[in-house]
Design an enzyme around this catalytic site. Sequence first.
Site, short mmCIF file in Angstrom:
data_model
loop_
_atom_site.label_atom_id
_atom_site.label_comp_id
_atom_site.label_asym_id
_atom_site.label_seq_id
_atom_site.Cartn_x
_atom_site.Cartn_y
_atom_site.Cartn_z
N GLU A 105 0.84 -1.22 0.00
CA GLU A 105 0.00 0.00 0.00
C GLU A 105 0.86 1.26 0.00
O GLU A 105 0.72 2.15 0.84
CB GLU A 105 -0.99 -0.01 1.18
CG GLU A 105 -2.02 -1.14 1.03
CD GLU A 105 -3.20 -1.05 1.98
OE1 GLU A 105 -4.28 -1.51 1.60
OE2 GLU A 105 -3.05 -0.51 3.10
N GLU B 141 -5.89 -7.29 -1.76
CA GLU B 141 -6.46 -7.33 -0.41
C GLU B 141 -7.93 -6.99 -0.53
O GLU B 141 -8.29 -5.99 -1.17
CB GLU B 141 -5.82 -6.28 0.52
CG GLU B 141 -4.46 -6.64 1.03
CD GLU B 141 -3.96 -5.64 2.09
OE1 GLU B 141 -4.79 -4.95 2.71
OE2 GLU B 141 -2.74 -5.55 2.26
#
Length: 657
Positions: free
Chosen positions: A194, A292
């Site tokens: 991320e 995710e």
Amino acid sequence: MKKIFVIVLVLCIALGAVSALAACEPEKQKIVWPTVTSDELYVKKVDNLPEDFIMGMDASSVPSLEKGGVKFYDFEGNETDVYKVLAMNGINYIRVRIWNDPFDADGNGYGGGNCDIANAIEIGKRATQYGMKLLANFHYSDFWADPAKQMVPKAWAGMSIEDKEAALYAYTKDCLNQLKAAGVDVGMVQVGNETNGAMCGETKWYRIAKLMSAGSRAVREVFPDALVGVHFANPEKVSNYKNYAFELSYGEVDYDVFISSYYPYWHGTLDNLSSLLSEIAEEYGKKVMVGETSYAYTPADTDFYGNTISDGGAVTKDYPYTVQGQANCMREIIDTVANKTTNGIGVVYWEGTWISAGGASYEENLAKWEANGSGWASSYASEYDPNDAGLYHGGCAVDNQAFFDASGHPIESLKVWSLVRGGNTVEIKPDAIEDTTIICDLNGELVLPTHVNAVMNDNSKQSIPVEWQNVDMDAMYNGGVAKYDIVGTAGGMTAHCYVSMVETNFLQDYSFEENSSVWVATPTGNMSELYNENKVTDSLTGNRHYHFWSAAKNSVEFTLEQEVSNLRAGAYKYAISIMGGDGGATEIYAYVKINGEIVAQESLELSGYGNWNTALIERFEYDGTSTLVVGIYVKCEGSGAGAWGKIDDALLNSVGD
Ligand code: CA
């Protein structure tokens, strides 16, 4: 054994081609699991699913749970290695996060699974044993890396970018060689987690690109057949994603897969996700995937530590928090990536095996989280992450999004990963009741609905009668400004009606839900974006709010106001709320104008995403005939990234005559 390998190798080289070398490797035995069936779960088939479509599970914290005595079971109730249970139910990839050194000087783990390389090797071996590939996910931090934090590992603090590059390369190569030596089938490696404009303590893209390239180089050398992935979050911020993809290209980062997080509660629509990932896939010639995702099968907490998702809250809830809702949500995401996204190669669920540490009380679980690192953060993480772990360390915040219950038994929805390939038909029946929300004026009439929507197991809706229980209307009218959760029964299931009793608000379209022309926006700067926006996660209440953004410095300046008509003489109060960021020096205030003159104002600030600030003008007098306008003035210098903000919930209430 070694000798035989060498002989085979020589033979292969003698054949004179690299492809021949690959062909000489012993063929891996493909494990064939029994067919998955279900009498309970409705699953619509996903067409055109390639056999190698990635059905992934991040299962990083399992060993830390097992250290505290947690056991897992198969659907027959037999205690079984959880990685085997996953493989039996359609999972073909295991993702594991890797932190450089998630321990303090005394060797106490930071928690979150204490996910160092040794943990990854153990998980990788178990995944490989059951025929699954490993996605090794390097955070390049000693603890959680996400859009809010990308802290540099302790050992690399203060390094020059060149030294950090070398350290990252050496570390990645060493870790991957350890995985290779352990015989782990590494299919993909993520360089960073991320990394929304930051990684490893760096925030300049040319530096981030160098570090990613160093990681990628190590992957190519150790596992030339593995895919290299880069990973970002918040696909709902489309221009950010396009910028990341551009920066990767500009910085010549060598990667294969552009990976996105997609949490349905916050990350926009699936249409947005598929069109954005498709655009990046096509423009840069990359594979894309969801790396995710998750969805709650229950609103209940099971480990005495609060969860990120529970009943209520300003999040998008397209499916009920039920076992069937969790399965339906995953089915749609798989279908979106497989069939509506260019070069979509898979979907990885996040921590579907992270369940309660197994204690019977908060104290028992706390002892386990501290000793084994099985909570999201232990107290030992405070030194490294004082602003987050230091304040909120504790247990698991996603146990209600797992595919196993608190006692380690699999939940029926786990079968979705297998059943999407062929579909599974059961009787269509109600699965949950959709929540109802009512905002009622204290001087108005509260009418509760007679019907509510039943969400069927195929996610269609049917209106059915509801009976509300224990409703005391008088108490609600006399209780002032308050919120109520009225519980009822519909079709044998529990229904909720969330009622907000509010003061009489003399403004029209006070929460911007109607996108009405009573609100007039007047840009005085050279604004890029200034409009009514439909986005529940960025709204204070309801689904809509007023949005502004402008990239250039000193371009944000505007008023947003409403002229109030038919208001009686008296004393009033006025309030309006704002959130935003990157404002630099700002001048923002709520105001009341009578006959064109500002008679009262109250200052506001921008203090970051999710931090709403409210200006309240406590009292002003109105004569009943003059022209009355209320509004907000916003002026931002801008910090360089583009000042942005959201305005919501304007309130004009009487404070007496
Ligand atoms: Ca919890």
